[in-house]
Design a protein around this motif. Structure first.
Motif, short mmCIF file in Angstrom:
data_model
loop_
_atom_site.label_atom_id
_atom_site.label_comp_id
_atom_site.label_asym_id
_atom_site.label_seq_id
_atom_site.Cartn_x
_atom_site.Cartn_y
_atom_site.Cartn_z
N MET A 8 45.02 44.89 59.30
CA MET A 8 45.11 43.60 58.64
C MET A 8 45.85 43.73 57.31
SD MET A 8 44.33 40.49 58.93
CE MET A 8 44.22 39.06 57.96
N VAL A 9 45.55 44.81 56.56
CA VAL A 9 46.22 45.02 55.28
C VAL A 9 47.71 45.25 55.50
CG1 VAL A 9 46.33 46.53 53.28
CG2 VAL A 9 44.12 45.90 54.20
N LEU A 10 48.05 46.00 56.54
CA LEU A 10 49.45 46.30 56.82
C LEU A 10 50.22 45.03 57.18
CD1 LEU A 10 51.58 48.48 57.05
CD2 LEU A 10 50.95 48.77 59.43
N ASN A 11 49.61 44.13 57.93
CA ASN A 11 50.26 42.86 58.26
C ASN A 11 50.51 42.04 56.99
OD1 ASN A 11 50.33 43.41 60.97
ND2 ASN A 11 48.40 42.35 61.41
N ASN A 12 49.52 42.03 56.10
CA ASN A 12 49.67 41.30 54.85
C ASN A 12 50.80 41.89 54.01
OD1 ASN A 12 49.18 39.50 52.78
ND2 ASN A 12 47.57 40.76 51.87
N ILE A 13 50.87 43.22 53.95
CA ILE A 13 51.93 43.89 53.17
C ILE A 13 53.30 43.59 53.78
CG2 ILE A 13 52.86 46.15 52.54
CD1 ILE A 13 50.51 45.24 50.82
N GLU A 14 53.40 43.60 55.09
CA GLU A 14 54.69 43.31 55.73
C GLU A 14 55.12 41.87 55.48
OE1 GLU A 14 54.15 44.54 59.78
OE2 GLU A 14 54.65 46.62 59.31
N LYS A 15 54.17 40.94 55.46
CA LYS A 15 54.50 39.54 55.14
C LYS A 15 54.96 39.43 53.69
CE LYS A 15 51.35 37.43 58.45
NZ LYS A 15 50.10 36.67 58.63
N LEU A 16 54.28 40.14 52.80
CA LEU A 16 54.69 40.13 51.39
C LEU A 16 56.08 40.75 51.21
CD1 LEU A 16 51.44 41.04 49.42
CD2 LEU A 16 52.62 38.86 49.49
N LEU A 17 56.37 41.80 51.96
CA LEU A 17 57.69 42.42 51.88
C LEU A 17 58.78 41.47 52.37
CD1 LEU A 17 57.04 46.10 52.98
CD2 LEU A 17 57.82 45.30 50.76
N GLU A 18 58.48 40.73 53.41
CA GLU A 18 59.45 39.76 53.92
C GLU A 18 59.70 38.67 52.87
OE1 GLU A 18 59.83 36.62 57.59
OE2 GLU A 18 58.68 38.46 57.91
N LYS A 19 58.63 38.20 52.23
CA LYS A 19 58.78 37.22 51.16
C LYS A 19 59.56 37.82 49.99
CE LYS A 19 55.46 34.52 49.84
NZ LYS A 19 54.14 34.03 49.40
N TYR A 20 59.29 39.12 49.70
CA TYR A 20 59.97 39.79 48.60
C TYR A 20 61.47 39.90 48.88
CZ TYR A 20 61.18 43.32 45.16
OH TYR A 20 61.77 44.00 44.12
N ASP A 21 61.80 40.24 50.11
CA ASP A 21 63.22 40.35 50.48
C ASP A 21 63.93 39.01 50.39
OD1 ASP A 21 63.10 43.06 50.85
OD2 ASP A 21 62.69 42.93 53.00
N ASN A 22 63.21 37.92 50.63
CA ASN A 22 63.80 36.58 50.54
C ASN A 22 63.76 36.02 49.12
OD1 ASN A 22 64.36 36.54 53.28
ND2 ASN A 22 62.39 35.64 53.80
N GLY A 23 63.09 36.76 48.21
CA GLY A 23 63.02 36.31 46.82
C GLY A 23 62.02 35.20 46.62
N GLU A 24 60.95 35.17 47.39
CA GLU A 24 59.98 34.09 47.33
C GLU A 24 58.61 34.53 46.82
OE1 GLU A 24 59.98 32.91 51.41
OE2 GLU A 24 61.91 31.90 51.27
N THR A 25 58.46 35.77 46.35
CA THR A 25 57.16 36.24 45.92
C THR A 25 56.85 35.80 44.49
OG1 THR A 25 58.17 38.31 45.22
CG2 THR A 25 57.13 38.28 47.38
N THR A 26 55.55 35.72 44.20
CA THR A 26 55.12 35.45 42.83
C THR A 26 54.92 36.78 42.13
OG1 THR A 26 52.80 35.46 43.46
CG2 THR A 26 53.96 33.33 43.57
N LEU A 27 54.64 36.73 40.84
CA LEU A 27 54.43 37.96 40.09
C LEU A 27 53.17 38.69 40.56
CD1 LEU A 27 55.39 36.83 36.48
CD2 LEU A 27 56.69 38.27 38.03
N GLN A 28 52.14 37.93 40.93
CA GLN A 28 50.91 38.56 41.41
C GLN A 28 51.16 39.28 42.73
OE1 GLN A 28 50.96 35.25 40.57
NE2 GLN A 28 49.81 35.26 38.64
N GLU A 29 51.94 38.67 43.61
CA GLU A 29 52.25 39.30 44.90
C GLU A 29 53.08 40.56 44.70
OE1 GLU A 29 52.24 35.34 47.74
OE2 GLU A 29 54.10 35.95 46.77
N GLU A 30 53.98 40.55 43.75
CA GLU A 30 54.76 41.75 43.46
C GLU A 30 53.87 42.84 42.89
OE1 GLU A 30 58.26 40.94 41.15
OE2 GLU A 30 58.94 39.40 42.56
#
Length: 161
Positions: A1-23
């Protein structure tokens, strides 16, 4: 479950859509835990970011005194104004001395001068176009190669399997 969450965050990070907390979550994940092999490239990047945040510049930067900076600034501005005034003075004198703008009083003389100028331009232009005559022979050769294309099409129709 944690790995899926991290992969979703990485996808958002690559698209430039993450917040500072997510980073921050991504930095924390990649510095503290073991990382799956397919995410190893991100580990180096995020550990670099984390180390870079802690870096501080500790050297003293020598600054010039305000007096020396303002002194030079004043004299540079005075010199710039002097150069501009001299430039305006000479520019206005040059235009005042040139009253002849190349105009003609007699229309026939003006017409004859125009015809001479246009003939000179035309003769030089024609010399340039003579050099381009070779392109016509090239175009004729290309059109003959086009006939070979038509021949190829007909032979492919005849020998079609």
């Amino acid at each position: 479950m944690v790995l899926n969450n991290i992969e979703k965050l990485l996808e958002k990070y690559d698209n430039g859509e993450t917040t500072l907390q997510e980073e921050q979550q991504l930095k924390h994940y990649f510095t503290n835990e073991t990382v799956p092999p397919h995410l190893e490239s991100y580990k180096a990047m995020f550990t670099y970011f984390l180390v870079n945040e802690k870096e501080q510049f500790t050297k003293d930067v020598p600054l010039q005194s305000k007096r020396s900076v303002s002194f030079y600034t004043k004299w540079i501005s005075v010199a710039a104004v002097a150069v501009l005034l001299i430039g305006f003075y000479f520019k206005s004198n040059v235009f005042q001395q040139q009253d002849d703008l190349g105009t003609y009083d007699d229309p026939k003389v003006a017409y004859n001068q125009l015809v001479q100028s246009l003939e000179l331009i035309s003769s030089n232009f024609n010399k340039g176009t003579e050099k381009l005559e070779y392109l016509n022979t090239y175009n004729k050769g290309v059109s003959k190669v086009g006939y070979l294309n038509e021949m190829d099409k007909t032979t492919s129709l005849i020998f079609k399997k």
